[in-house]
Design an enzyme around this catalytic site. Structure first.
Site, PDB file in Angstrom:
ATOM      1  N   LYS A 102       0.832  -1.138  -0.059  1.00 17.39           N
ATOM      2  CA  LYS A 102      -0.033  -0.051   0.041  1.00 17.39           C
ATOM      3  C   LYS A 102       0.919   1.248   0.057  1.00 17.39           C
ATOM      4  O   LYS A 102       0.870   2.011  -0.843  1.00 17.39           O
ATOM      5  CB  LYS A 102      -0.869  -0.034   1.096  1.00 17.39           C
ATOM      6  CG  LYS A 102      -1.793   1.112   1.247  1.00 17.39           C
ATOM      7  CD  LYS A 102      -2.623   0.909   2.354  1.00 17.39           C
ATOM      8  CE  LYS A 102      -3.610   2.133   2.942  1.00 17.39           C
ATOM      9  NZ  LYS A 102      -4.582   2.010   3.855  1.00 17.39           N
ATOM     10  N   GLU A 151      10.443  -4.697   4.459  1.00 15.11           N
ATOM     11  CA  GLU A 151      10.621  -6.391   4.131  1.00 15.11           C
ATOM     12  C   GLU A 151      10.126  -6.428   2.707  1.00 15.11           C
ATOM     13  O   GLU A 151      11.140  -6.968   1.917  1.00 15.11           O
ATOM     14  CB  GLU A 151       9.555  -6.952   4.851  1.00 15.11           C
ATOM     15  CG  GLU A 151      10.045  -7.257   6.295  1.00 15.11           C
ATOM     16  CD  GLU A 151       9.378  -6.034   7.170  1.00 15.11           C
ATOM     17  OE1 GLU A 151       8.865  -5.113   6.918  1.00 15.11           O
ATOM     18  OE2 GLU A 151       9.058  -6.506   8.481  1.00 15.11           O
ATOM     19  N   GLY A 160      -5.097  -2.323   5.155  1.00 19.32           N
ATOM     20  CA  GLY A 160      -4.282  -3.362   4.682  1.00 19.32           C
ATOM     21  C   GLY A 160      -4.827  -4.761   4.947  1.00 19.32           C
ATOM     22  O   GLY A 160      -5.026  -5.696   4.049  1.00 19.32           O
ATOM     23  N   ARG A 161      -5.397  -4.903   6.073  1.00 21.49           N
ATOM     24  CA  ARG A 161      -6.038  -6.357   6.323  1.00 21.49           C
ATOM     25  C   ARG A 161      -7.617  -6.221   5.944  1.00 21.49           C
ATOM     26  O   ARG A 161      -8.008  -7.295   5.975  1.00 21.49           O
ATOM     27  CB  ARG A 161      -6.027  -6.448   7.915  1.00 21.49           C
ATOM     28  CG  ARG A 161      -6.694  -5.362   8.683  1.00 21.49           C
ATOM     29  CD  ARG A 161      -6.354  -5.384  10.250  1.00 21.49           C
ATOM     30  NE  ARG A 161      -6.721  -4.287  11.018  1.00 21.49           N
ATOM     31  CZ  ARG A 161      -6.291  -3.201  11.081  1.00 21.49           C
ATOM     32  NH1 ARG A 161      -4.923  -2.963  10.519  1.00 21.49           N
ATOM     33  NH2 ARG A 161      -6.370  -2.119  11.883  1.00 21.49           N
ATOM     34  N   GLU A 216      -5.072  -7.272  14.908  1.00 18.10           N
ATOM     35  CA  GLU A 216      -4.555  -5.886  14.469  1.00 18.10           C
ATOM     36  C   GLU A 216      -5.669  -5.071  14.717  1.00 18.10           C
ATOM     37  O   GLU A 216      -5.305  -3.736  15.038  1.00 18.10           O
ATOM     38  CB  GLU A 216      -4.029  -5.958  13.039  1.00 18.10           C
ATOM     39  CG  GLU A 216      -3.080  -4.900  12.877  1.00 18.10           C
ATOM     40  CD  GLU A 216      -2.265  -5.170  11.660  1.00 18.10           C
ATOM     41  OE1 GLU A 216      -1.402  -5.974  11.784  1.00 18.10           O
ATOM     42  OE2 GLU A 216      -2.387  -4.388  10.491  1.00 18.10           O
ATOM     43  N   HIS A 240      -5.651 -33.950  16.737  1.00 15.22           N
ATOM     44  CA  HIS A 240      -4.540 -34.845  17.138  1.00 15.22           C
ATOM     45  C   HIS A 240      -3.459 -33.893  17.757  1.00 15.22           C
ATOM     46  O   HIS A 240      -2.147 -34.467  17.931  1.00 15.22           O
ATOM     47  CB  HIS A 240      -3.870 -35.411  15.857  1.00 15.22           C
ATOM     48  CG  HIS A 240      -5.099 -36.379  15.431  1.00 15.22           C
ATOM     49  ND1 HIS A 240      -5.118 -37.906  15.763  1.00 15.22           N
ATOM     50  CD2 HIS A 240      -6.130 -36.080  14.482  1.00 15.22           C
ATOM     51  CE1 HIS A 240      -6.162 -38.403  15.178  1.00 15.22           C
ATOM     52  NE2 HIS A 240      -6.748 -37.422  14.556  1.00 15.22           N
ATOM     53  N   LYS A 253       7.725  -0.837  12.089  1.00 16.21           N
ATOM     54  CA  LYS A 253       8.721  -0.442  10.879  1.00 16.21           C
ATOM     55  C   LYS A 253       9.627   0.496  11.081  1.00 16.21           C
ATOM     56  O   LYS A 253      10.750   0.400  10.610  1.00 16.21           O
ATOM     57  CB  LYS A 253       7.383   0.238   9.991  1.00 16.21           C
ATOM     58  CG  LYS A 253       6.598  -0.688   9.335  1.00 16.21           C
ATOM     59  CD  LYS A 253       5.506  -0.143   8.457  1.00 16.21           C
ATOM     60  CE  LYS A 253       4.380  -1.325   7.828  1.00 16.21           C
ATOM     61  NZ  LYS A 253       3.517  -0.808   7.050  1.00 16.21           N
TER      62      LYS A 253
HETATM   63  C1  G6Q Z   1      -2.712  -4.036   7.796  1.00 14.51           C
HETATM   64  C2  G6Q Z   1      -1.260  -3.406   8.422  1.00 14.51           C
HETATM   65  C3  G6Q Z   1      -0.192  -4.352   7.727  1.00 14.51           C
HETATM   66  C4  G6Q Z   1       0.218  -3.789   6.342  1.00 14.51           C
HETATM   67  C5  G6Q Z   1       1.817  -4.284   6.357  1.00 14.51           C
HETATM   68  C6  G6Q Z   1       2.216  -4.132   4.577  1.00 14.51           C
HETATM   69  O1  G6Q Z   1      -3.846  -3.690   7.981  1.00 14.51           O
HETATM   70  O2  G6Q Z   1      -1.286  -2.182   7.976  1.00 14.51           O
HETATM   71  O3  G6Q Z   1      -0.205  -5.594   8.043  1.00 14.51           O
HETATM   72  O4  G6Q Z   1      -0.656  -4.392   5.689  1.00 14.51           O
HETATM   73  O5  G6Q Z   1       2.496  -3.541   7.014  1.00 14.51           O
HETATM   74  O6  G6Q Z   1       1.998  -2.764   4.423  1.00 14.51           O
HETATM   75  P1  G6Q Z   1       2.334  -2.266   3.001  1.00 14.51           P
HETATM   76  O7  G6Q Z   1       1.168  -2.685   2.085  1.00 14.51           O
HETATM   77  O8  G6Q Z   1       2.018  -0.664   3.056  1.00 14.51           O
HETATM   78  O9  G6Q Z   1       3.412  -2.846   2.625  1.00 14.51           O
END
Ligand code: G6Q
Length: 544
Positions: A209, A215, A270-271, A356, A387, A507
């Site tokens: 986003k 990462e 994001g989620r 989250e 199990h 981050k």
């Molecule tokens: C989701 C969070 C988090 C995010 C990641 C990746 O709601 O904000 O999990 O999706 O940190 O972020 P970017 O899409 O900006 O790389």
């Protein structure tokens, strides 16, 4: 000075507390024996999902009190506010409009006075066209070969959703394409995901986003090196990289042609984003039509949530039952147990969605909460869990409410597998609810000294979600069901379910230490003594 919230002082909360004290010892056995209509009464059905919530430690009165709590929290007004694009994510000043991602063409949903639905469909159309080209082999890589492998690079919301859904809908996927997901900055993730893949037949989708996530950008750079090590021409990036982001500037800086960028908007968390362009890898797997069916499923659940009276409203029921255990019984965790191998990653996905969103300690007004908020969510697909950890759910000392999710029809009808799977599914919730008394165990001729060990207390609560069939549409319904369940709980707890300052902190912190680890000169460390020591030790050992 931090103030304390007022929720526990409300008459609705106090009525629930008194009611809890009155029924906390009540046994499910008793409730079923004394009320023949219980199973029929405490169930609800919508959109091919049958929810049986009768095996919960609650009565009709509990439900009424919980519904009163929801009303006093202003749930219906808050639902309207979310769907209307009000800026309910107050700490980031944003609307929360994932529901617009699955609104049908022609709908009108305003964010900042602008109808966002046409933009949503423009992106969906662009995705569909791109996916068709890749799936049909018309999109050629730099050396003229068709794409056979798709690698999604993203993390958190930019990974968990597409990964979960690509697994969940694998039955419907194009089998001539291979899908891999790279999220961890640990190079092992990239190395193993790309092992054996020919770069000239590989498409990388960089999903971020913000397009600033350490990462993801690290993995994207490594992917570019992987490609160029074989193809030796920076122009190749254009044919082998596409981006999904809200940040065109950073995408261009990376060298990805912004013509091959698929956008989304800051009103998508994001989620909550895998039904946006973040689901590009999923659309490549299942095609645009099936992706559209999934969106219709999401939308159908949105409409159910928006329009169905609370007592029959599936997300509201699940949300309130969760609050009952979380805040009155003191249950710390909550297990989601799908009896379908395709949903292997469903609980991991829900873990982020729930934890989250509702892992918050202050109210919308910034007051400290004096009640429990989001539960710890976990789970694994059945029957494997049986199990492993079910032992603790049956006979341990902790109360773990569970959602059991199963399907009446299997996608792989082979022999009697499905009946066996479902026999386990039904047997588990039965045993958890009703257990086995000492007398019953003794009657089986068990040696007296073993009777306590073989006794099952029961009274362990479960919801059963019996769904028709795992289709793209059903997946959309199930995900939207949990999205809205999380929303309901956030409203009751009066917290912001849509920010994630804890994630943002991580981050920033990592960036600072990364430069200290990378610097060739001995860095001046100003952390606490423990962290300074660990960093020095790592630098020394790494050199060695
Ligand atoms: C989701 C969070 C988090 C995010 C990641 C990746 O709601 O904000 O999990 O999706 O940190 O972020 P970017 O899409 O900006 O790389």
């Amino acid at each position: 000075m931090t103030r304390t919230s007022k929720l526990r002082q409300t008459p609705q909360w106090q009525a629930l507390q008194a009611h809890y004290e009155a029924i906390e010892e009540t046994q499910l056995r008793e409730l079923f024996v004394t009320d023949a209509t219980r199973a029929a009464r405490l169930s609800a059905e919508a959109l091919g999902i049958f929810l049986d919530y009768s095996k919960n430690r609650l009565t009709g009165e509990t439900l009424e009190l919980l519904l009163a709590l929801a009303e006093s929290a202003g749930l219906s007004a808050k639902i309207k506010a979310m769907f209307a694009g009000e800026k309910i994510n107050t700490t980031e000043g944003r609307a929360v409009l994932h529901t617009a991602l699955r609104a049908p063409k022609g709908a009108s949903i305003l964010a900042d006075g602008k109808n966002v639905v046409p933009e949503v469909h423009a992106v969906l159309d662009k995705m569909a066209e791109f996916c068709e080209r890749v799936r049909s082999g018309a999109w050629l890589g730099h050396t003229g070969k068709a794409i056979r492998n798709v690698v999604n690079i993203g993390i958190g919301g930019s990974d968990l959703g597409p990964y979960m859904a690509t697994e969940a809908l694998r039955f419907y996927s194009a089998r001539h394409l291979t899908f891999r997901f790279v999220s961890n900055v640990d190079a092992t993730d990239f190395a193993e995901a790309t092992h054996g893949l020919a770069p000239e037949e590989t498409l990388f989708i960089v999903c971020s986003k913000t397009f600033t996530t350490l990462e993801t950008l690290g993995n994207a750079r490594t992917a570019r090196d992987f490609l160029l090590a074989k193809l030796h021409d920076p122009e190749a990036v254009k044919k082998h990289f596409v981006a999904v982001s809200t940040n065109a500037e950073e995408v261009a800086k990376f060298g990805i042609d912004t013509a091959n960028m698929f956008g989304f908007w800051d009103w998508v968390g994001g989620r909550y984003s895998y039904d946006s362009a973040i689901g590009l890898s999923l659309m490549l797997a299942i095609g645009a039509d099936a992706f559209g069916e999934m969106l219709s499923g999401f939308h159908a659940m949105d409409e159910h949530f928006r329009t169905t009276p609370p007592a029959q409203n599936l997300p509201i029921l699940l949300g309130l039952i969760g609050v009952w255990y979380n805040d009155f019984f003191g249950a710390q965790t909550y297990a989601v147990l799908p009896y379908d191998q395709y949903l292997a990653r469903f609980s991991a996905y829900l873990q982020q969605l729930d934890m989250e969103s509702n892992g918050k300690r202050v109210t919308l007004e910034g007051d400290a909460v004096d009640y429990e908020t989001g539960p710890i969510l976990w789970g694994q697909p059945g029957t494997n869990g049986q199990h492993a950890f079910y032992q603790l759910i049956h006979q341990g000392t902790k109360l773990i409410p569970c959602d059991f999710i199963g399907f009446s029809q299997t996608l792989n009808p082979i022999g009697t597998h499905h009946d066996l799977l479902m026999a386990n599914f039904f047997a588990q919730t039965e045993a958890l609810a009703f257990g086995k008394t000492e007398a019953e165990v003794a009657k089986e001729g068990v040696k007296p000294e073993l009777v306590p060990h073989k006794t099952f207390p029961g009274n362990r609560p479960t919801n059963t979600l019996l769904c028709e069939r795992l289709t793209p549409s059903m997946l959309g319904k199930l995900v939207a069901l949990y999205e809205h369940k999380v929303f309901v709980q956030g409203v009751i707890w009066n917290i912001n379910s849509f920010d994630q300052w804890g994630v943002e902190l991580g981050k920033v912190l990592a960036k600072r230490i990364a430069s200290e680890l990378e610097s060739s000169a001995e860095p001046e460390l100003t952390h606490d003594a423990s962290t300074n020591n660990l960093i020095r030790r790592y630098r020394g050992a790494r050199k060695g």
